[in-house]
Design a protein around this motif. Sequence first.
Motif, short mmCIF file in Angstrom:
data_model
loop_
_atom_site.label_atom_id
_atom_site.label_comp_id
_atom_site.label_asym_id
_atom_site.label_seq_id
_atom_site.Cartn_x
_atom_site.Cartn_y
_atom_site.Cartn_z
N GLY A 1 50.09 -143.22 39.92
CA GLY A 1 49.62 -143.29 38.86
C GLY A 1 49.00 -141.71 38.38
N GLY A 2 48.93 -140.68 39.16
CA GLY A 2 48.62 -139.39 38.83
C GLY A 2 49.72 -138.46 37.56
N CYS A 3 49.55 -137.81 36.73
CA CYS A 3 50.53 -138.19 35.53
C CYS A 3 51.11 -136.51 35.62
N ASN A 4 51.80 -135.95 37.08
CA ASN A 4 51.49 -135.11 37.57
C ASN A 4 50.84 -133.71 37.49
N GLY A 5 49.58 -133.51 36.46
CA GLY A 5 48.93 -132.71 35.91
C GLY A 5 48.53 -132.18 37.24
N CYS A 6 48.03 -132.58 38.37
CA CYS A 6 47.07 -132.21 39.40
C CYS A 6 47.69 -132.22 40.49
N GLU A 7 49.58 -133.48 40.24
CA GLU A 7 50.50 -133.10 41.78
C GLU A 7 51.28 -131.19 41.42
N THR B 1 46.09 -138.92 44.77
CA THR B 1 45.91 -138.37 42.93
C THR B 1 46.01 -139.21 41.86
N GLY B 2 46.25 -139.71 40.99
CA GLY B 2 45.24 -140.68 40.22
C GLY B 2 45.04 -141.84 40.62
N PRO B 3 44.95 -142.89 39.54
CA PRO B 3 43.72 -143.86 39.40
C PRO B 3 44.62 -144.67 40.13
N VAL C 1 41.54 -136.55 44.99
CA VAL C 1 41.95 -134.57 43.99
C VAL C 1 41.73 -135.04 42.59
N GLY C 2 41.30 -134.95 42.05
CA GLY C 2 41.21 -135.39 40.28
C GLY C 2 40.35 -136.84 39.82
N THR C 3 39.92 -136.94 38.52
CA THR C 3 38.96 -137.11 37.88
C THR C 3 39.20 -138.52 37.99
N CYS C 4 41.07 -139.32 37.47
CA CYS C 4 41.50 -139.91 38.01
C CYS C 4 41.62 -141.16 39.22
N ALA C 5 41.80 -140.16 40.46
CA ALA C 5 41.56 -140.80 41.63
C ALA C 5 40.07 -141.31 41.69
N ILE D 1 39.91 -141.63 32.67
CA ILE D 1 40.45 -142.38 31.06
C ILE D 1 40.98 -142.81 30.64
N PHE D 2 41.63 -143.10 32.30
CA PHE D 2 42.28 -144.78 32.39
C PHE D 2 41.39 -145.66 32.74
N LYS D 3 40.20 -145.98 32.30
CA LYS D 3 39.37 -147.04 33.11
C LYS D 3 39.30 -147.84 32.72
N PRO E 1 37.15 -132.96 42.23
CA PRO E 1 37.09 -133.61 41.13
C PRO E 1 37.27 -132.60 40.28
N GLY E 2 38.18 -132.66 38.41
CA GLY E 2 39.43 -131.51 37.97
C GLY E 2 39.96 -132.60 37.55
N CYS E 3 40.30 -132.07 35.74
CA CYS E 3 41.71 -132.96 35.67
C CYS E 3 42.24 -132.05 35.21
N PRO E 4 43.48 -130.72 35.71
CA PRO E 4 43.39 -131.34 37.09
C PRO E 4 42.43 -130.01 37.71
N PRO E 5 42.28 -130.03 38.96
CA PRO E 5 41.27 -129.37 39.74
C PRO E 5 42.10 -128.12 39.87
N GLU F 1 47.75 -136.07 26.70
CA GLU F 1 47.65 -135.43 27.62
C GLU F 1 47.55 -135.44 29.12
N SER F 2 47.86 -137.04 29.12
CA SER F 2 47.77 -136.98 30.28
C SER F 2 48.40 -138.30 30.16
N ILE F 3 49.85 -138.88 29.46
CA ILE F 3 50.70 -139.27 29.55
C ILE F 3 51.46 -138.36 30.71
N GLY G 1 47.02 -125.96 28.79
CA GLY G 1 47.05 -126.07 27.55
C GLY G 1 46.32 -127.55 27.45
N ARG G 2 45.76 -128.35 28.47
CA ARG G 2 44.36 -129.08 28.33
C ARG G 2 43.05 -129.00 26.96
N GLY G 3 42.72 -129.17 25.45
CA GLY G 3 40.89 -129.17 24.95
C GLY G 3 42.08 -128.43 24.47
S1 SF4 Z 1 42.65 -136.01 36.55
FE1 SF4 Z 1 43.80 -135.53 35.52
S2 SF4 Z 1 45.89 -134.21 35.89
FE2 SF4 Z 1 45.19 -135.39 37.57
S3 SF4 Z 1 46.29 -137.14 36.92
FE3 SF4 Z 1 44.17 -137.76 36.23
S4 SF4 Z 1 45.01 -136.74 33.95
FE4 SF4 Z 1 46.50 -135.91 36.19
#
Ligand code: SF4
Lengths: 248, 492
Positions: free
Chosen positions: A132-138, A171-173, A198-202, A207-209, A229-233, B193-195, B279-281
């Motif tokens: 479920g990671g958005c590909n930012g962490c990846e 990664t991902g929630p 890795v990442g806030t989601c995991a 934001i997917f709470k 931590p980080g979005c993404p780290p 930003e997370s889609i 570019g987040r934020g």
């Molecule tokens: S923590 Fe942020 S960057 Fe990583 S998967 Fe979640 S939304 Fe995407």
Amino acid sequence: MKDAIKIRILQGDPVIHDVKNASLPKLFRGLPVIEDKPCLTGCTSCAEICPTNAIKLNPVSIDIGLCVFCPLCEEACPEKLIHFTNDYNTASEVREKLIVTNKTKSITPEKASEKIRNYFGRSLKLRQISAGGCNGCELELNALGNVNFDMGRYGIEFVASPRHADGIVITGPITENMSKAVEICFDAVPNPKIIILVGTCAISCGIFKNSTKLQRKFLNENKIDLFIPGCPPHPLTFINGLLDWLDK
Amino acid sequence: MKLIEVQNNQMFKIDDIRFTGKEEFRDTIAELMLNGSRLISLTPVDPDNPKKIFAALTDKNFSVIYLSGCDFNGSALEYESFANDFPQTNYFECELAENYGIMPLNHPWLRPVRKQNVIMGNIPYHFFQLKGEEVHEVAVGPIHAGVIEPGHFRFQCHGELVYNLEINLGYQHRGVEKLFLQLNSDQRIILSESIAGDTALGHAFAHCHAIESLSNIQLSLRAKVIRTVAAEIERVAMHLSGLGGIANDVGFALPSASYGRLRTLAINSLALICGSRFGRGLFVYGGVRYDIDNEIKNSVMENLNTILNDVRQVNDYMFSSVGALSRFEETGIVSKDLAQSIGLVGLAARSSGLEEDVRINFPYSAYRYNPVSMITLSTGDVFARARLRALEIDETLRFIIEQLENLPEGEIKAGSGKTVPGSAVISMIEGWRGEIVHSVFTDSEGKLMNYKIKDPSFNNWYGLSLALRETGISDFPLCNKSFDLSYAGHDL
Ligand code: SF4
Ligand code: SF4
């Protein structure tokens, strides 16, 4: 051949040689600091505006396992008590240490046990699972393998098969649709094995709470060894977290 | 007239949509598609009460969006499928069936979109299967070899050649569209930003446009320019990343490493502007959070000039290598006709010769004043999809540098507003992959009632399937990388 040499010369020396002391842009939002001063009486601005309920009041604390580094709280505080620094060292071996208070000056993971360091200290192979990671962490994990970060030089690498791995990186929630695959993959990793989030989601869903499409049972049933931590780290958060943890 | 016409980002009243019976709806939509329009949105107006559906189609020659509606009027939730005559609607109809149980009758191939093994809620679904001697099946995923997102691929092969590739996604489904209706405005920008994290700016752009149109917020030119500059840096970064991946997939280490280094410069430029490498934020309703001062401008310019200089040489090197070209050329072809009929968008469509670019066909934000050029190639193979990236990096860097050199004065953020009740908007953006569409509807109180997202990947995954036909299975990774589609953006 001549062309290849030309390209090689252009490439120069892009490696970050000293990953412990590299510096990031001013605006980069890493470890927050909360000033040790009293809040305005009755003020709840930061906690109210935080999109992931990462902030607790009296005294103010920020859980960077929940934080998406947006930085609304920094803007909202009338006394300017919250400030995000560009310190990328935020990894921790326990969840609680991610809660930043006005006493927190830095976060580094405690050294792993001798057993773990003996097993993985010289070579650590990881199987990454995007759940479920958005590909930012990846993308940031992929960047670890590029010429700038070159994580392979520390003996840490991502591998294709869980059978070849010493642990997993999630990664991902963890979506419902990926929950089974996560379990099967982890089962396929030989013992002893570690789990890194890795990442806030995991770490916390971020934001997917409120999503009803997640299934995080796996995390309750298994011990997590490292939180990044980080979005993404930033890649430096990952590398330094692991180097500190493995005492390298 | 059963239609109303709007422009990109133009607010309209839901009451102005003409909802007709099924027959009329069918005739209207079919005629539009016969005349070359393309479907971009198919959704109920109110997801809780799906007895009225809404369709939006674009006509790129006139820069208009046609809107039409169908009222089931108490009759069964079903309609005659368009997909037999117009394959472009195929997947949209599958999605409508899966989400709302609205049945497309005589659909050629009703299949799951984000679910596994089931259609219409409870009908078991089996993968398409070939039978015969020497036919074999290869199943890959959801977890793949690299650090990438999950999805399941089913190949039906004859020897080395792929007859059919079926792609089953949905593993990343987080319920994004529903979350948009629950979250407050601060949270929504972060969600956008997370889609798809590789297109954080593209989706934030579409989201902000939608909300700004619905609440009548006007932006300063400076804010628009900063937004487009950032979105174009995202394009450069992801094109470089794509080229690096393509080079890597043919085992060409030097260009791969070089593209990787240059991409770092691009994303680090975004971090200079707003602190995040993605570019987040940066985006807020009414403009941007961070201004670009001279110091930042100079550092970003320096990075961009290095990319501009180096990438040309790396491109020359890669695209003159006979070994690399022999892997790229005539691999994974999607012809122009096929691309048109299945409704391909963005980079992949332009590689097949279609003039599909929202920035030019439906100009928005700063592109209205400062246009970019349409770049197309014709061969529709891996070569075209790689080469197009190289050409677009050049054009995009020209655009960014020009914009930065002439940054207009002004505020970077306008005041806020309230979303108008009973209204809707279609917001289209050209992300680096292609056309992003956010269709947003408000209820009688002005609260968001429906949030429909279409990532370009939604159109283009089927293109990848077809590109693989009669192609060696060993070329799959290369073809896949040349499309470089989003799982999260598709799965939502
Ligand atoms: S923590 Fe942020 S960057 Fe990583 S998967 Fe979640 S939304 Fe995407
Ligand atoms: S920066 Fe983190 S703690 Fe502050 S408001 Fe945003 S999510 Fe909450």
